[in-house]
Design an enzyme around this catalytic site. Structure first.
Site, PDB file in Angstrom:
ATOM      1  N   TYR A  45       0.828  -1.216   0.000  1.00 22.79           N
ATOM      2  CA  TYR A  45       0.000   0.000   0.000  1.00 22.79           C
ATOM      3  C   TYR A  45       0.857   1.259   0.000  1.00 22.79           C
ATOM      4  O   TYR A  45       0.503   2.264  -0.593  1.00 22.79           O
ATOM      5  CB  TYR A  45      -0.940   0.000   1.209  1.00 22.79           C
ATOM      6  CG  TYR A  45      -2.113  -0.928   1.012  1.00 22.79           C
ATOM      7  CD1 TYR A  45      -2.978  -0.724  -0.080  1.00 22.79           C
ATOM      8  CD2 TYR A  45      -2.363  -1.992   1.862  1.00 22.79           C
ATOM      9  CE1 TYR A  45      -4.057  -1.575  -0.272  1.00 22.79           C
ATOM     10  CE2 TYR A  45      -3.433  -2.831   1.674  1.00 22.79           C
ATOM     11  CZ  TYR A  45      -4.285  -2.626   0.597  1.00 22.79           C
ATOM     12  OH  TYR A  45      -5.345  -3.439   0.382  1.00 22.79           O
ATOM     13  N   GLU A  92      -0.303 -29.171  13.102  1.00 24.72           N
ATOM     14  CA  GLU A  92      -0.799 -28.378  11.986  1.00 24.72           C
ATOM     15  C   GLU A  92      -2.023 -27.548  12.361  1.00 24.72           C
ATOM     16  O   GLU A  92      -2.054 -26.342  12.151  1.00 24.72           O
ATOM     17  CB  GLU A  92      -1.142 -29.299  10.806  1.00 24.72           C
ATOM     18  CG  GLU A  92      -1.764 -28.524   9.633  1.00 24.72           C
ATOM     19  CD  GLU A  92      -2.212 -29.396   8.485  1.00 24.72           C
ATOM     20  OE1 GLU A  92      -1.900 -30.591   8.486  1.00 24.72           O
ATOM     21  OE2 GLU A  92      -2.868 -28.877   7.587  1.00 24.72           O
ATOM     22  N   ASP A 149      -2.274 -33.406   9.091  1.00 28.71           N
ATOM     23  CA  ASP A 149      -3.308 -34.235   8.475  1.00 28.71           C
ATOM     24  C   ASP A 149      -2.663 -35.277   7.569  1.00 28.71           C
ATOM     25  O   ASP A 149      -1.492 -35.167   7.196  1.00 28.71           O
ATOM     26  CB  ASP A 149      -4.234 -33.369   7.605  1.00 28.71           C
ATOM     27  CG  ASP A 149      -5.177 -32.529   8.477  1.00 28.71           C
ATOM     28  OD1 ASP A 149      -5.396 -32.910   9.637  1.00 28.71           O
ATOM     29  OD2 ASP A 149      -5.673 -31.504   7.960  1.00 28.71           O
TER      30      ASP A 149
END
Lengths: 827, 363
Positions: B98, B196, B248
């Site tokens: 920005y 995780e 996972d």
């Protein structure tokens, strides 16, 4: 018609009655009926056509006299009428020729001439005169002055419409400011609705006649078209007609007019590209058509047991045994030497044998003896000898029934060879028998078996039909043609003398055979000196003169032939600049330097332009076909001794495949140049864009880098030149004692070799110039010139020494400005 | 230490600008070369046991309009970073994006944040200074540690001594953007368990797994931020703690493990600084799906593509991973960490993890 026929018997006077109604049609009536054909179908169009005819005429007149044309056209409004004035600076006309040129329809020196000319029919200007007379009732007013005359002649001319005869009604001398030339003034019913076409016509005329100066003055406007060149079109030479381009009627007229006696002489004298050899070929082709060929039958093979010697001996009476034997032997031997023999060949052999025997034995072999020998041998050869009940060979009688005739076996072999292998052997045999039967029938009328191609075809057809009927097999057209070709191929052209020219004159059929023979024979294309193309350079000059464009391309094709008339196609393209970018491009069509204004859609030229895929050449073409869009003008010029038009008004070139092909090639040739121009322009645009962006970014980057590092701003020209693949020309100056050493370094960063012409203008005299540089002094300035070629990625330098206070001015040519970076670095 | 570091980082940046300056002066086309940051250009570094960039380089050159714009932006960014270091400020990557809007030169402004992120990576590589040393931080860090660890953090508001079990709430200790400001004081931990998902981390904390097994539970929060990987490496190197990763059972999680253990493709230039090659994968392994009869989802097409691309990824070319990935492709199934709950909420802490960690020789 039927009604007349049915009442024919009842009213015997009908023929006379009909004849009474038939009368000469006056020229006025003819004109009235045909004015659409001549381009005078409306007042608007009539005016354009009249201008066109008068200007064409004027251009031709000046050019023929070797004068650069200077033509003035004025249109004045006069109530319901318009007055057309056309002036030229041609050689002027004499009182004798003037009425004929302007007043007599179909009078012209050009109709019969094979030479490229604007007008060809001789209808043009006289039709305009007639049109004006018919619509306004006023005479044509003509002023003419021939070179060197002190005064001009003024005539008023009217055409007697009953007998198509011009009459001069007023004749006086007058003064005129032109030293020579012709002025014609016509008043006619007309309007200016076709003003656009009129302007197109004049403007386009200026394009294809860059050597002419044209001026058009209308009631409310005036236009001038100046010359772009002082070079007159090359003078064309008249050529004789080419044998491939003449019609029967023309040939018959030529036969009447010629001084030659023999056909060979006639052909060589009256036609172009015909020498002795070509004439002979034409005559042979004529003979084949006119007399037909004679069938050549196979000479007897040994196993056939035909003893020609004894046949001759038997036919020869009272000549003494030795002479007879020698005569017979010689004939048998010469026949045997041939593979096949025709009747006239046999006759020649017999004549030779007779002469030889006469010389050796002193016995005279008279005409009768020779005839007898020829007949006896020929009948033997065609297997017809047996008819007299005198078998030539003893054992022939027994096997005569089963042995097939010589003709059948001969034809069988020919037919078998010519037809497809799928044909049943039986069928071929049956066919051969039937064809042989036709020959036998023929033999009863003309024992020589002389047939024209047509007669042979008929025989083959008949035999084939019978075969189809009885043997229930197909014997198609191809098979028939093959058989005809095979048999015609072995047949011999007869040695009969062709008729003399005076005999041909009155014989339409024989003349027709001659025309066919001419068409059949391969003859070299006609010469092209009868054509005067505009030339690629002048096309560009013409386009440049009338269209303000960025780019011009043109092409001139080599001459080609259609129907015996040579033709040349030229094309030109103008692109960009002030040309209208919206809508389709303008297609300018020209035939023999005359603009074609009407019937654009019916013209072969337009068809070809539409058929080309213009997207390939960088023009927008919606849908990929049709007239392309964009700021472009496409022009096509067809020059020929006989441009084929779709109609008498000569508005559109007919779709002749040979001409269309050439038009396409000519346009494509010019279009390829356009494409490479557009590609280059595009890449230059990209380069310019890149240069613009980088030219902004890099200095900013340099400033920023300087800010961040706290140093002075760096020098970035070299880097930019490298980035732009530019050619960098940089002057480096070093102090050298009390003077300075200058070197102008050329650094080629582009991907191609660059040729440059560097000029450094120095305010003091330079010394010790490096190799290849020259210096010229002019008004206290020294021009250092240096031409060099720098390979891609390489550099070269111009070096010299000059006094310390000298100033410089560098100029570089040969490199596009987009690709060039010039810098000065002082060290 | 920090100011000295900053000074050095600043000099490195200005050297880079000077390099462009010299290129201009020499009439050369300004350019900089960076290693190509793709899978095909990373190779195993035997010395450090991590994956680093190979020899292939991409050149950012002013030769084209695109390249020139890139370099212009680079120079503007260099100026910004140099100023930031001088003023001892910091900013986020998003702020940089920005902030470019305020630059006077439109050509230098970034089109999107990927561009500015990529440029910061370029500058890191070329200058050899890490992003943290430029005082650039990612938008959200927020990963946490829970476990028996006592440390001292150097904050802008002074030093803080924190115990990561006793001084923190259930949320755990927030890892700072630059973990090099931390000093480890003491630890009772036996190993590190990097987790995780947030749900699993909370389950482990609720079940008191860290206390029971003396584990440091590091929350990876999906693909781990640099700070998370850096602190993991430091914990391993400085406190000699074994590192295990619990994620996972799908291809994306293997990549999470890969970036902890071998380094990520994007930051392979920092592998030596971020990667912990000794890290071990706990699960969920494809073998576990079979063994524990876990509830599964079928593999999607993108899962299969990801697995196949992992088979070609040099980081996964070990016997262990090839076996696991091929097994997964065969059973065509994947399972989440939470699927262990199908055997009860305590199954993971009472049964699964103790079994797996014992198997791996960690406890």
């Amino acid at each position: 018609m039927t009604s007349f026929q049915s009442t024919l018997g009842d009213e015997p006077g009908i023929a006379e009655e009909l004849a009474e109604n038939q009368q000469a049609i006056s020229i006025a009536e003819f004109f009235e009926k045909n004015k659409h054909m001549l381009g005078f179908d409306s007042g608007a169009r009539g005016l354009v056509t009249a201008v066109k005819e008068a200007v064409d005429n004027a251009l031709d007149a000046a050019e023929e006299a070797g004068i650069l044309p200077d033509i003035y056209v004025e249109i004045q409004e006069d109530g319901d009428y318009y007055r057309l004035i056309v002036e030229d600076n041609g050689p002027g006309l004499t009182k004798e020729s003037l009425p004929k040129v302007f007043g007599k329809l179909l009078y012209g020196s050009r109709f019969h001439v094979r030479e490229q000319n604007r007008g060809q029919q001789g209808i043009g200007i006289s039709a305009a005169v007639l049109y004006s007379q018919l619509t306004s009732g006023k005479p044509a007013k003509i002023t003419s002055r021939t070179q060197g005359e002190s005064e001009a002649q003024y005539f008023e001319l009217i055409v007697d419409t009953d007998d198509n005869e011009p009459e001069i009604s007023v004749e006086e001398t007058t003064t005129w400011d032109r030293p020579h030339g012709t002025r014609i003034e016509l008043e006619m019913e007309a309007n200016m609705r076709a003003r656009q076409q009129l302007h197109d016509y004049i403007k386009h005329t200026a394009v294809v006649n860059p050597h002419a100066r044209l001026e058009l003055r209308e009631p409310k406007a005036a236009f001038k078209f100046e010359r772009a060149t002082d070079q007159l079109p090359e003078e064309t030479e008249e050529i004789r007609p080419h044998p491939h381009g003449v019609e029967l009627g023309t040939v018959m007229k030529m036969l009447t007019a010629t001084d030659s006696h023999s056909i060979s002489g006639f052909l060589q004298e009256e036609f172009t590209r015909v020498g002795k050899k070509t004439a002979d070929s034409v005559i042979d082709a004529f003979r084949d058509r006119h007399y037909g060929r004679e069938m050549r039958w196979r000479s007897p093979a040994t196993h056939e047991g035909i003893d020609l010697e004894s046949v001759v001996t038997e036919a020869t009476a009272n000549k003494g045994a030795d002479a007879t034997a020698a005569f017979a032997g010689a004939i048998a031997e010469s026949v045997d030497e041939r593979d096949r023999i025709a009747h006239h060949e046999l006759r020649a052999d017999v004549e030779a044998a007779a002469e030889a025997t006469e010389a050796d034995h002193g016995t005279t072999f008279g005409e009768t003896v020779r005839e007898n020998a020829v007949e006896a041998v020929w009948l033997e050869l065609i297997g017809a000898a047996g008819e007299d009940g005198e078998p030539a060979v003893g054992d022939d009688e027994a096997s005569g029934e089963t042995d097939e005739s010589r003709l059948v076996s001969d034809l069988y072999d020919l037919v078998d060879e010519a037809t497809s292998t799928r044909k049943d052997d039986e069928v071929v045999h049956a066919f051969a028998e039937r064809l042989a039967a036709r020959f036998e029938d023929e033999g009863s009328e003309d024992v020589r078996h002389r047939l024209t191609h047509r007669a042979l075809s008929d025989h083959v057809d008949r035999a084939a039909e019978l075969t189809e009927e009885y043997d229930d097999v197909a014997f198609g057209d191809t098979a028939r043609e093959n058989v005809v070709d095979a048999v015609w191929g072995v047949m011999a052209t007869v040695p009969d003398d062709p008729p003399l020219v005076r005999e041909l004159e009155s014989d339409r059929d024989a003349s027709s055979d001659l025309v066919d023979g001419m068409r059949e024979t391969d003859i070299m294309a006609p010469p092209t000196r009868c054509l005067s193309p505009i030339s690629a350079d002048l096309i560009e000059a013409g386009l440049e003169k009338e269209f303000d464009a960025d780019f011009y391309a043109s092409s001139t094709r080599d001459a080609e032939v259609h129907g015996g008339d040579p033709f040349i196609v030229e094309a030109g393209i103008a692109y960009g600049g002030d040309l209208e970018a919206e809508g389709g491009v303008d297609v300018l069509r020209f035939a023999n330097r005359v603009p074609l204004v009407y019937q654009r859609g019916a013209c072969a030229t337009t068809d070809v332009v539409r058929s080309i895929g213009w997207r390939n050449y960088g023009l927008d073409q919606p849908g990929g076909s049709g007239v392309p869009n964009g700021p472009a003008v496409i022009m096509v010029h067809v020059a020929s001794t006989n441009v084929p038009f779709t109609s008498e008004s000569k508005d559109a070139v007919a779709n002749v495949p040979e001409i269309e092909d050439e038009i396409e090639l000519a346009i494509r040739e010019a279009a390829r140049e356009l494409k490479s121009y557009l590609n280059k322009r595009r890449s230059m645009q990209q380069r310019r864009k890149k240069q613009n962006v980088l030219g902004k970014i890099l200095p900013e980057m340099a400033t920023k880098v300087a800010e961040v590092t706290g140093r002075e701003e760096p020098e970035i020209d070299d880097a930019i030149a490298r980035i732009m693949n530019n050619v960098l020309v940089e002057r480096q100056i070093e102090e050298n004692g009390d003077g300075q050493a200058v070197s102008v370094v050329v650094e080629n960063n582009s991907s191609t070799n660059e040729s440059l012409e560097v000029t450094d203008i120095v305010s003091a005299e330079p010394r010790n110039l490096s190799d290849g540089a020259t210096v010229v002094e002019m008004d206290g300035e020294w021009f250092v010139k240096w031409e060099t070629e720098v390979p891609s990625g390489d550099e070269a330098a111009l070096e010299y020494e000059v006094s310390a206070e000298a100033a410089f001015d560098l100029d570089v040519k040969g490199v596009e400005s987009e690709k060039l970076t010039l810098t000065e670095a002082t060290q | 230490m920090s100011t000295q570091n900053d000074q050095q980082a600043r000099e490195q940046l200005i050297d880079l600008a000077a390099q462009f300056y010299d290129q201009f002066e020499l009439g050369e086309i300004p350019h900089m070369s960076v290693p190509t940051r793709t899978k095909n250009n990373i190779e195993y570094d035997e010395d450090s046991d991590v994956w680093v960039y190979g020899d292939r380089e991409s050149t950012r050159s002013a030769n084209s309009v695109r390249g020139a714009r890139k370099l212009l932006k680079a120079v503007y960014t260099i100026e910004f970073l140099a100023d930031q270091l001088e003023q001892d400020r910091s900013s986020t990557l998003r702020e940089l994006y920005y902030l470019s809007e305020s630059w006077d030169n439109e050509e230098a402004q970034f089109n999107d944040q990927d561009e500015s992120n990529g440029l910061i990576e370029d500058l890191e590589i070329v200058s050899g200074v890490t992003r943290e040393d430029f005082h650039m931080r990612p938008e959200e860090s927020g990963a946490t540690i829970m476990g028996p660890l006592h440390l001292r953090e150097q904050t802008r508001r002074g030093e803080r001594e924190i115990h990561c079990q006793e001084d923190v709430g259930e949320g755990g200790y927030q890892i700072p953007n630059n973990p090099d400001t931390i000093e480890f004081l003491d630890t009772d931990a036996d190993f590190i368990l990097a987790v995780e998902t947030g749900g699993m981390r909370d389950r482990l904390v609720e079940n008191g797994f860290d206390e029971e097994y003396n584990a440091l539970i590091v929350h990876l929060k999906g693909q781990p931020a640099r700070a998370t990987r850096r602190i993991t490496k430091r914990l391993h190197d400085e406190l000699d703690l074994p590192v295990t990763v619990f994620a996972d059972g799908d291809p994306w999680s293997y990549r999470i493990y890969g970036s902890v253990a071998y380094g990520s493709i994007k930051s392979a230039h920092l592998s030596e600084y971020l990667a912990t090659p000794e890290a071990k994968y706990v699960g969920i392994q494809p073998a576990d799906i079979v063994e524990y009869d876990l509830p599964t989802d079928p593999l999607s097409d993108s899962d299969i593509n990801a697995l196949e691309s992992e088979l070609e990824d040099p980081r996964f070319q070990t016997d262990y991973w090839e076996e696991q990935i091929e097994l997964q492709l065969e059973i065509e199934k994947k399972s989440e960490q939470q699927s262990l709950a199908s055997h009860g909420l305590d199954f993971v802490t009472d049964t699964y993890l103790p079994e797996r960690l014992t198997e791996m020789g960690v406890i």
